[in-house]
Every structure is written in structure tokens, then in C-alpha cells.
Design a protein around this motif. Structure first.
Motif, PDB file in Angstrom:
ATOM      1  N   UNK A 110       0.833  -1.216   0.000  1.00 35.93           N
ATOM      2  CA  UNK A 110       0.000   0.000   0.000  1.00 35.93           C
ATOM      3  C   UNK A 110       0.860   1.256   0.000  1.00 35.93           C
ATOM      4  N   UNK A 111       1.890   1.282   0.831  1.00 41.22           N
ATOM      5  CA  UNK A 111       2.757   2.463   0.908  1.00 41.22           C
ATOM      6  C   UNK A 111       3.451   2.722  -0.428  1.00 41.22           C
ATOM      7  N   UNK A 112       4.052   1.687  -0.991  1.00 40.79           N
ATOM      8  CA  UNK A 112       4.803   1.862  -2.232  1.00 40.79           C
ATOM      9  C   UNK A 112       3.885   2.260  -3.380  1.00 40.79           C
ATOM     10  N   UNK A 113       2.693   1.667  -3.415  1.00 42.49           N
ATOM     11  CA  UNK A 113       1.743   1.994  -4.473  1.00 42.49           C
ATOM     12  C   UNK A 113       1.256   3.433  -4.354  1.00 42.49           C
ATOM     13  N   UNK A 114       0.934   3.864  -3.130  1.00 43.39           N
ATOM     14  CA  UNK A 114       0.430   5.225  -2.920  1.00 43.39           C
ATOM     15  C   UNK A 114       1.515   6.263  -3.208  1.00 43.39           C
ATOM     16  N   UNK A 115       2.754   5.921  -2.937  1.00 41.45           N
ATOM     17  CA  UNK A 115       3.863   6.854  -3.182  1.00 41.45           C
ATOM     18  C   UNK A 115       4.031   7.144  -4.658  1.00 41.45           C
ATOM     19  N   UNK A 116       3.866   6.120  -5.489  1.00 39.39           N
ATOM     20  CA  UNK A 116       4.058   6.313  -6.921  1.00 39.39           C
ATOM     21  C   UNK A 116       5.462   6.801  -7.233  1.00 39.39           C
ATOM     22  N   UNK A 117       5.549   7.721  -8.174  1.00 43.07           N
ATOM     23  CA  UNK A 117       6.853   8.237  -8.607  1.00 43.07           C
ATOM     24  C   UNK A 117       7.230   9.569  -7.974  1.00 43.07           C
ATOM     25  N   UNK A 118       6.337  10.137  -7.144  1.00 46.14           N
ATOM     26  CA  UNK A 118       6.613  11.501  -6.692  1.00 46.14           C
ATOM     27  C   UNK A 118       6.577  11.726  -5.190  1.00 46.14           C
ATOM     28  N   UNK A 145      -3.914  11.587   2.134  1.00 48.63           N
ATOM     29  CA  UNK A 145      -3.466  12.844   1.530  1.00 48.63           C
ATOM     30  C   UNK A 145      -2.215  12.558   0.699  1.00 48.63           C
ATOM     31  N   UNK A 146      -2.286  12.820  -0.571  1.00 50.94           N
ATOM     32  CA  UNK A 146      -1.149  12.558  -1.446  1.00 50.94           C
ATOM     33  C   UNK A 146      -0.038  13.576  -1.243  1.00 50.94           C
ATOM     34  N   UNK A 147      -0.387  14.853  -1.140  1.00 49.24           N
ATOM     35  CA  UNK A 147       0.606  15.921  -0.993  1.00 49.24           C
ATOM     36  C   UNK A 147       0.262  16.728   0.245  1.00 49.24           C
ATOM     37  N   UNK A 197      12.276  18.264   4.939  1.00 48.78           N
ATOM     38  CA  UNK A 197      12.792  19.517   4.387  1.00 48.78           C
ATOM     39  C   UNK A 197      13.244  19.391   2.935  1.00 48.78           C
ATOM     40  N   UNK A 198      13.425  18.164   2.455  1.00 45.85           N
ATOM     41  CA  UNK A 198      13.891  17.973   1.074  1.00 45.85           C
ATOM     42  C   UNK A 198      12.904  17.155   0.242  1.00 45.85           C
ATOM     43  N   UNK A 199      11.828  16.674   0.859  1.00 47.32           N
ATOM     44  CA  UNK A 199      10.873  15.816   0.149  1.00 47.32           C
ATOM     45  C   UNK A 199      10.052  16.616  -0.853  1.00 47.32           C
ATOM     46  N   UNK A 200       9.844  16.016  -2.026  1.00 46.12           N
ATOM     47  CA  UNK A 200       8.969  16.652  -3.022  1.00 46.12           C
ATOM     48  C   UNK A 200       7.514  16.606  -2.552  1.00 46.12           C
ATOM     49  N   UNK A 201       7.089  15.432  -2.095  1.00 44.97           N
ATOM     50  CA  UNK A 201       5.753  15.282  -1.539  1.00 44.97           C
ATOM     51  C   UNK A 201       5.826  14.384  -0.318  1.00 44.97           C
ATOM     52  N   UNK A 202       5.014  14.702   0.677  1.00 43.05           N
ATOM     53  CA  UNK A 202       4.854  13.881   1.870  1.00 43.05           C
ATOM     54  C   UNK A 202       3.421  13.365   1.846  1.00 43.05           C
ATOM     55  N   UNK A 203       3.254  12.057   1.911  1.00 48.63           N
ATOM     56  CA  UNK A 203       1.924  11.470   1.814  1.00 48.63           C
ATOM     57  C   UNK A 203       1.492  10.858   3.141  1.00 48.63           C
TER      58      UNK A 203
END
Length: 350
Positions: A110-118, A145-147, A197-203
Motif C-alpha cells: 500500500x505504501x509503495x503503491x500510494x507513493x508512486x513516482x513523486x 493525503x497525497x501531498x 525539508x527535502x521531500x517533493x511530496x509527503x503522503x
């Protein structure tokens, strides 16, 4: 060789020390994962246990890619073992677990799938239980929440290390745990602030219980060494200095966000693991108490603008104001008494 080359979808890293049978829940949950075993590895880093690893070795027949790394010396904290596990990982993502905990069967998938590429950090809902003492604030709405926003989605409430991180992000930005000689307490807070502080998106995944925190009744969890306490000023000061430095260096947060996050974090620190007054009380003597106050004042003056103080949570705001105003330990205690007395008077009037 490309340090970010992926051989698995997920690398699960577990720091271990004398867990005995307590680790069975963790390993059983990994053996049950819905993610195919060919897609993940489990890296167990043993901090030179004094007991047999037979319990763990037996799981090599149940978990295809179970690797055991044995430290040459005991560190007493999970920080360095976790770093060594991350260094040896070859998954797209790194999932950090504690030796006493376990996962829902679908957590890795579930975690890896929800993370996707971003998404670079994935935070899953904790199950509430007898010994669970973490926060539920980011998960109360039950909304995925995706982002997620650092400012409005309560991400600062979740600074424990039981998350999934994109390994390329950890490597590219040097996100690792500080050595315990510098930060021997709240090491996970500093690590996560750096990752955020460096993450593009936090889910955030809040639609079910994913992580089961099984703090032992004997309080024997890894990392709870006798020195895991704020009994010296430098321990507290190093955390705050490190976090503020990380926030100001973020390539993701603008100056306004940095100001708000510094205020939010100092409010959190001053009100967690006992209030700052409680931390001051356990210092070795009056000199150490005053040293902590003086150096906190220097950090506040250096990193917080005047207007930032009004964004500190109310439970801690008076402490920031009092320290900045030059109060010593006795004055802060009297300041607190006067605030409590005024609050009582207001309640009586209501």
C-alpha cells in the motif's frame, strides 16, 4: 556503481539488540506481506547483541531476502545501526521498523503503491493500543493525503521513524541519523525534519491501521538506554540548533514557511517529554539550569524573528517570551504561577 540502483521495491531496515522472542511479531508480519517476497528485502542490523540470534536465523526460511548485518561494536542507540542498514539497502524505498513492532499485512504494498513516482515520505496510521503513546492527530480525519502540507496537515506531530522513505532522496540529500555522541535523544525528530525539508511530496495514509507500535511492558525497546534523558544542556540545545539549521537550509520551504515551522517546532519541543520547566529541573545543578536558559536565549535570538513568537503554540509561547525577556529559572517558575493564577481567575469569572 550507481548508489541509487534499485534491486527491490522496498528495503525494510530494523535495528536490533537482544530482542529475543519480541521480534517474532515484526518478522511474522513481514512474512505475511501481500507484496511478493521477491519485491522486498529485510535488513536486520544487530547492535552486537549478547544473546543468540537463533530466533531471527529461523526466519531465513520464511522471508526470502532476509539479511543480517552484525555491528563490530555496540552503539547503545538505533541511530548508527539504522544508518548502516540504509547504506546497505537497494530498494526504491526504505521502510524503517522497530524490532518490537509489526505491520499490517498490506503495508509495504500500500505504501509503495500510494507513493508512486513523486512521494518521497509516506506516513501510515498507527494502531492505538495499550502501550502506544504516539499521536493520532494527522490521522483523525481518516483521510488519505497525497501531498500533505507541513503547515496544516499536522506533519510535525509525526516525527517517529516508522515511515517509508524514497531511498534516492535519502542518498541524494545525505539524510541520515546523527551520531548519538551529538544527538542521543530525539534522533528520529532530527532525521524526519531533514527528510521533510527535502521531500517533493509527503503522503499520509489514514484509511486503516498500518503500523502497530508494541512498546514493551518492560520498557526494553531499543534506544531506551540509561542516558536517553535530557540530563545535560547540550542534549537539548543540539536538537534545537540542528532542527533550526535544517529548516533554514530547506530547498523546498520558502522563508515564510521556514519561520512558521521554526515557531511550530520550538513549541512542540518545549511541551514534549515534559515541559521545558521539567527539563530544567532535572539538570545537575543551578549552573547547568542557567546555562541551558542562556544558550536557548541565544538560539531564539538567532533564529526567531519577533513576529515568529506569536506562532508558537500557547502552551509554550510564554516560555519563549520569558526566556527572550531574560528570565532565569526562578523567574520562569514565578511567571508560570502568575499565568496559572490569572487563568483560574478568568475561569471563575466565566
Amino acid at each position: 556503481m550507481n548508489k541509487n540502483q534499485d534491486n527491490f521495491r522496498v528495503s525494510v531496515v530494523i535495528a536490533h539488540y537482544n530482542a529475543g522472542n519480541y521480534i517474532r511479531k515484526a518478522l511474522d508480519s513481514l512474512a505475511r506481506q501481500t507484496m511478493p517476497q521477491t519485491d522486498f528485502e529485510v535488513i536486520l542490523v544487530d547492535d552486537k547483541s549478547t544473546k543468540s540470534l537463533d530466533v531471527i536465523l529461523a526466519y531465513q526460511e520464511k522471508i526470502n531476502n532476509l539479511k543480517i548485518i552484525r555491528e563490530e561494536q555496540n552503539h547503545g542507540y538505533p541511530s548508527i545501526p539504522r544508518n548502516h542498514g540504509i547504506d546497505q539497502a537497494s530498494g526504491t524505498f526504505v521502510m524503517l521498523m522497530d524490532q518490537d513492532d509489526h505491520l499490517a499485512d498490506n503495508t509495504l504494498e500500500r505504501f509503495a503503491s500510494f507513493a508512486g513516482d513523486d512521494s518521497d515520505v509516506i506516513i501510515g496510521k498507527y494502531a492505538q493500543g495499550k502501550y502506544y503513546n504516539g499521536t493520532q492527530v494527522p490521522f483523525k480525519a481518516g483521510k488519505n493525503i497525497k501531498d500533505a502540507s507541513m503547515l496544516t496537515d499536522h506533519i510535525l506531530n509525526s516525527l517517529a521513524p516508522h515511515k517509508m522513505y524514497r531511498r534516492a532522496m535519502l542518498n541524494n540529500y545525505g539524510v541520515r541519523f546523527y551520531d548519538s555522541d551529538y544527538i542521543p535523544i530525539e534522533e528520529d525528530q532530527v532525521f524526519n525534519i531533514k527528510a521533510y525539508s527535502v521531500a517533493r511530496k509527503i503522503s499520509v495514509l489514514a484509511d486503516q491501521d498500518y503500523y502497530f507500535w508494541n512498546q514493551r511492558a518492560d520498557l526494553g525497546n531499543l534506544g531506551k538506554s540509561p542516558t536517553y534523558t535530557y540530563n545535560a544542556p547540550w542534549k537539548y540545545l543540539n536538537i534545537l540548533s540542528a532542527v533550526f539549521t535544517i529548516i533554514e537550509a530547506s530547498p523546498v520551504w520558502d522563508q515564510h514557511e521556514q519561520s512558521l515551522l521554526k515557531a511550530m517546532y520550538i513549541g512542540r519541543l518545549f511541551h514534549s517529554y515534559g515541559t521545558l520547566l521539567a527539563i530544567l529541573k532535572i539538570q545537575q545543578n543551578d549552573e547547568k539550569r542557567e546555562q541551558l536558559i542562556v544558550e536557548l536565549r541565544e538560539i531564539i535570538d538567532k533564529y526567531l524573528e519577533e513576529n515568529d513568537i506569536w506562532h508558537v503554540c500557547q502552551q509554550s509561547q510564554w516560555l519563549v517570551i520569558g526566556i527572550k525577556a531574560g528570565m532565569n529559572y526562578d523567574a520562569l517558575q514565578n511567571f508560570k504561577k502568575s499565568i496559572d493564577k490569572n487563568a483560574e481567575s478568568v475561569q471563575e469569572l466565566e
